[in-house]
Design a protein around this motif. Structure first.
Motif, PDB file in Angstrom:
ATOM      1  N   THR A  44      44.928  54.075  59.586  1.00 54.64           N
ATOM      2  CA  THR A  44      45.085  52.547  59.484  1.00 54.64           C
ATOM      3  C   THR A  44      43.934  51.652  59.663  1.00 54.64           C
ATOM      4  O   THR A  44      44.447  50.415  59.112  1.00 54.64           O
ATOM      5  N   HIS A  45      42.700  51.916  60.396  1.00 56.88           N
ATOM      6  CA  HIS A  45      41.643  51.206  61.081  1.00 56.88           C
ATOM      7  C   HIS A  45      40.787  50.815  60.039  1.00 56.88           C
ATOM      8  O   HIS A  45      40.443  49.654  60.020  1.00 56.88           O
ATOM      9  N   THR A  46      41.254  51.575  59.127  1.00 56.98           N
ATOM     10  CA  THR A  46      40.693  51.004  57.666  1.00 56.98           C
ATOM     11  C   THR A  46      41.333  49.728  57.031  1.00 56.98           C
ATOM     12  O   THR A  46      40.582  49.584  55.959  1.00 56.98           O
ATOM     13  N   ALA A  47      42.187  49.944  57.128  1.00 53.84           N
ATOM     14  CA  ALA A  47      43.049  48.899  56.231  1.00 53.84           C
ATOM     15  C   ALA A  47      43.713  47.525  56.406  1.00 53.84           C
ATOM     16  O   ALA A  47      42.577  47.004  57.535  1.00 53.84           O
ATOM     17  N   THR A  48      43.564  47.098  55.349  1.00 56.13           N
ATOM     18  CA  THR A  48      43.481  45.604  55.075  1.00 56.13           C
ATOM     19  C   THR A  48      45.249  45.019  54.680  1.00 56.13           C
ATOM     20  O   THR A  48      45.032  45.809  53.427  1.00 56.13           O
ATOM     21  N   THR A  49      45.837  43.961  55.153  1.00 54.68           N
ATOM     22  CA  THR A  49      46.702  43.368  54.618  1.00 54.68           C
ATOM     23  C   THR A  49      46.607  41.989  54.068  1.00 54.68           C
ATOM     24  O   THR A  49      46.313  41.263  54.912  1.00 54.68           O
ATOM     25  N   VAL A  50      46.900  41.762  52.788  1.00 52.80           N
ATOM     26  CA  VAL A  50      47.031  40.812  52.447  1.00 52.80           C
ATOM     27  C   VAL A  50      48.273  40.278  52.075  1.00 52.80           C
ATOM     28  O   VAL A  50      49.343  40.544  52.144  1.00 52.80           O
ATOM     29  N   ARG A  51      48.334  38.748  52.567  1.00 52.33           N
ATOM     30  CA  ARG A  51      49.503  37.932  52.463  1.00 52.33           C
ATOM     31  C   ARG A  51      49.391  36.869  51.804  1.00 52.33           C
ATOM     32  O   ARG A  51      48.445  35.548  51.904  1.00 52.33           O
ATOM     33  N   VAL A  52      49.689  36.242  50.641  1.00 52.58           N
ATOM     34  CA  VAL A  52      49.839  35.215  50.523  1.00 52.58           C
ATOM     35  C   VAL A  52      51.169  34.148  50.523  1.00 52.58           C
ATOM     36  O   VAL A  52      51.933  34.687  49.970  1.00 52.58           O
ATOM     37  N   ARG A  53      51.320  32.977  51.097  1.00 49.73           N
ATOM     38  CA  ARG A  53      51.958  31.907  51.109  1.00 49.73           C
ATOM     39  C   ARG A  53      51.454  30.843  51.189  1.00 49.73           C
ATOM     40  O   ARG A  53      50.428  30.519  51.337  1.00 49.73           O
ATOM     41  N   ASN A  54      52.224  29.484  50.096  1.00 47.52           N
ATOM     42  CA  ASN A  54      51.519  27.790  49.916  1.00 47.52           C
ATOM     43  C   ASN A  54      51.229  28.479  48.740  1.00 47.52           C
ATOM     44  O   ASN A  54      50.340  27.619  49.319  1.00 47.52           O
ATOM     45  N   GLY A  55      50.459  29.909  48.216  1.00 44.86           N
ATOM     46  CA  GLY A  55      48.895  28.851  47.545  1.00 44.86           C
ATOM     47  C   GLY A  55      48.007  29.672  48.998  1.00 44.86           C
ATOM     48  O   GLY A  55      46.547  29.628  48.219  1.00 44.86           O
ATOM     49  N   GLN A  56      48.458  29.909  50.569  1.00 45.22           N
ATOM     50  CA  GLN A  56      46.547  30.563  50.774  1.00 45.22           C
ATOM     51  C   GLN A  56      46.989  32.414  51.670  1.00 45.22           C
ATOM     52  O   GLN A  56      47.565  32.366  51.475  1.00 45.22           O
TER      53      GLN A  56
END
Length: 117
Positions: A44-56
Motif C-alpha cells: 500500500t505504500h505504492t498506492a495513490t488514491t484519486v478523488r474528484v470533487r467539484n471538478g477538482q
C-alpha cells in the motif's frame, strides 16, 4: 458468472504466502477454465488514491481506507454460482493468512456504441 475474489492481508502476513503457491493455484484454476485473471499488488505504500470533487482532482498517498488488512491482490474467476466462487476463494493460498472478499461482477448498463462509417 464472473466473481472477483479480493485478497486482503495485514502487514505482518504480506509475504507469508510464497508466490509459487499462488501461481500453482492460479494454474489449477486456469486449467479448469475458471480463471479469467489474477495479479498480486505491490504494498500500500505504492498506492495513490484519486478523488474528484467539484471538478477538482485531489491525490492522496496510500489507500484511503483506514484498516488493518490491505488489498494484496485479486482473482477474477468464472463460477456457476456464489457457492462455487466461495469454494474457489477458500482455496486461494493467502486466505490462510488474511481474508478473501468474494463479489459478483456487475455488467455495465450502457447503450451499444454505434460504428462509424
Amino acid at each position: 458468472m464472473k466473481y472477483l475474489c479480493l485478497v486482503y492481508l495485514d502487514a505482518e502476513h504480506w509475504n507469508a504466502c510464497p508466490d509459487a503457491d499462488c501461481a500453482d493455484y492460479a494454474r489449477e484454476l486456469a486449467d479448469s477454465g475458471r480463471m479469467l485473471a489474477a495479479e498480486p499488488l505491490h504494498g500500500t505504500h505504492t498506492a495513490t488514491t484519486v478523488r474528484v470533487r467539484n471538478g477538482q482532482v485531489r491525490l492522496f498517498d496510500g489507500p484511503f481506507a483506514e484498516t488493518r488488512e490491505m488489498l494484496a491482490g485479486f482473482y477474477l474467476v468464472d463460477a456457476k454460482d456464489l457457492n462455487e466462487a466461495i469454494r474457489i476463494a477458500a482455496g486461494i493460498p493467502p486466505a490462510r493468512h488474511g481474508s478473501v472478499e468474494v463479489r459478483p461482477v456487475r455488467e455495465l448498463q450502457v447503450a451499444p456504441v454505434a460504428q462509424k462509417r
